[in-house]
Design an enzyme around this catalytic site. Structure first.
Site, short mmCIF file in Angstrom:
data_model
loop_
_atom_site.label_atom_id
_atom_site.label_comp_id
_atom_site.label_asym_id
_atom_site.label_seq_id
_atom_site.Cartn_x
_atom_site.Cartn_y
_atom_site.Cartn_z
N THR A 174 34.81 45.35 41.55
CA THR A 174 35.30 46.85 41.29
C THR A 174 36.82 46.79 41.39
O THR A 174 37.46 47.31 40.80
CB THR A 174 35.40 47.91 43.10
OG1 THR A 174 33.88 47.96 42.64
CG2 THR A 174 36.09 48.65 42.82
N ASP A 175 37.46 45.35 41.88
CA ASP A 175 39.77 45.80 41.43
C ASP A 175 39.81 45.24 39.65
O ASP A 175 40.53 45.79 39.59
CB ASP A 175 39.55 43.96 41.99
CG ASP A 175 39.85 44.24 43.62
OD1 ASP A 175 40.88 45.10 44.37
OD2 ASP A 175 38.98 44.36 44.39
N ASP A 176 38.54 44.79 39.88
CA ASP A 176 39.02 44.45 38.18
C ASP A 176 37.98 45.23 37.26
O ASP A 176 39.26 45.79 35.92
CB ASP A 176 37.87 42.84 37.39
CG ASP A 176 37.58 41.80 37.72
OD1 ASP A 176 39.25 41.37 38.01
OD2 ASP A 176 37.26 41.07 37.89
#
Length: 417
Positions: A174-176
């Site tokens: 999700t960060d990516d």
């Protein structure tokens, strides 16, 4: 194509300057994407280094994940808690196009680095703000890493096997995606600035970026009350699209939900009559009867070894593959030919192999020039060239502990386990 048409190292973002205050993964990934395509990215870390340096494996003490996510960047170290450190940020902002941050909402404001203040210095500045829950709303102040946003988005609920608790990918997924959306937002804002001359704020929330991947399940709930659940290796309402066992104890993923592809699969199985069976004759019928069809396919795949199946299905033009490990990737010639494994120079390790640049641009491709390195490696140069500080001023700031000026490590090699 001539060298003139494709000058080495000149990406489509050459001439843009990005100041990256973001930490850990989402902010640095956003900055890394822009750096890959030629933007000058100035990465600001605390004097002790970004938290991303504590993540992943190490070689001779060097953080390998950081070597990749900090690649192509100018690395400087500042104490943002100090007035002097924040004054340096303002000097840098004056000469930057984009600022990327992923602090808790309100932190920039507490530091006197709110958008009104920064845009008064540079009216064309694009401020990219990444946070767990966005810059507004009742959850605004909640702390949120990517996996927390993933859980709130519903994406975690549909990930894993149906008879087990929700699972996760073993990467900061999700960060990516949030870093990717944030970079996309920055590019749109820069394009719009060409017309208006004005910057703007990009508000990228981890939970919203993850939620955007729940697209098929939103109208299904609103119209039908359907709550999607975990389905293991199968993609619901897309059949066949699953992982099947092989004779040698491995497995193969086959995707053949389209009419033409399913006909090719049935022929490869020696069961062309399946296409005329009303239970499997249409995509909708195949999904309604997925358990029976998956059982038939599993019975067939279990009679063959993995390599044999891959060859047979490739010959039949049916999308199918083993599940690759990193060892498989390093041994696969396609990754090398497509420049998806690239060796970047590293000041302490000689080089580090990392994932290549995507997407591929035909005339102005991205490029990996240098791995991330020591904390504060480029502080002196950036503060002189961009912030306009004298060597004497920088030396005094170093003595005071306001900035850090790192030195490259000694050349080394990884020791085998």
């Amino acid at each position: 194509m001539s060298d003139k048409d494709n000058p080495v190292g000149v990406g489509p973002l050459a001439g843009y300057r990005v100041l990256e205050l973001g930490s850990t993964v989402a902010g640095p990934f956003c900055g890394r994407l822009m750096a890959d395509f030629g933007a000058e990215v100035i990465k600001v870390e605390p004097l002790e280094g970004d938290a991303v340096r504590t993540m992943g494996k190490r070689c001779n003490g060097e953080p390998l994940y950081a070597a990749s996510i900090l690649r192509n960047k100018s690395l400087i170290a500042l104490d943002l808690r100090s007035d002097e450190g924040r004054d340096i940020v303002k000097r840098l902002v004056e000469r930057c196009d984009v600022l990327v941050e992923n602090f808790r909402p309100g932190q920039l404001e507490r530091w006197g680095l709110d958008y009104d203040t920064l845009s008064a210095i540079n009216p064309g500045l694009v401020l990219v703000r990444i946070s767990g829950f966005g810059q507004s709303g009742p959850y605004r102040e909640r702390p949120g890493y990517g996996v927390i946003g993933e859980a709130v988005s519903g994406l975690r609920h549909v990930t894993g096997d149906p008879d087990r608790p929700p699972t996760r990918a073993a990467v900061s997924l999700t960060d990516d995606f949030t870093g990717l959306y944030a970079a996309f937002g920055a590019m749109m804002a820069l394009l719009e600035r060409n017309h208006s001359g004005k910057g703007q704020v990009i508000d990228a929330a981890l939970y919203e970026c993850a939620f955007s991947f729940m697209e098929p399940h939103v109208p299904a709930y609103e119209k039908l009350g359907h709550i999607a659940h975990r389905a293991g290796s199968r993609l619901p309402d897309s059949t066949p699209n699953n992982l099947y066992p092989t004779r040698d104890g491995s497995s193969i993923h086959i995707t053949a939900m389209g009419e033409a592809v399913f006909k090719r699969l049935a022929a490869a199985m020696g069961r062309p009559e399946l296409c005329g069976d009303l239970m499997y004759a249409t995509a909708r019928a195949r999904s309604d009867n997925h358990e029976r069809l998956d059982a038939l396919i599993s019975e067939w795949t279990a009679k063959h070894d993995l390599a044999e199946l891959e060859h047979l299905l490739q010959e039949a033009a049916v999308p199918a593959t083993r599940i690759y490990t990193m060892a498989d990737i390093f041994a696969d010639p396609h990754f090398r030919v497509r420049q998806m494994l690239v060796d970047a120079p590293h000041e302490a390790l000689g080089h580090v192999t990392m994932a290549g640049v995507v997407p591929k641009l035909s005339r102005t491709p991205g490029l990996v020039k240098q791995a991330g390195g020591a904390v504060g490696r480029d502080t002196r140069r950036v503060l002189e060239e961009v912030a306009g500080l004298s060597a004497e001023s920088i030396e005094q700031l170093c003595i005071q502990g306001i900035v850090g000026c790192g030195a490259p490590g000694d050349l080394g090699r990884c020791q085998s386990a």
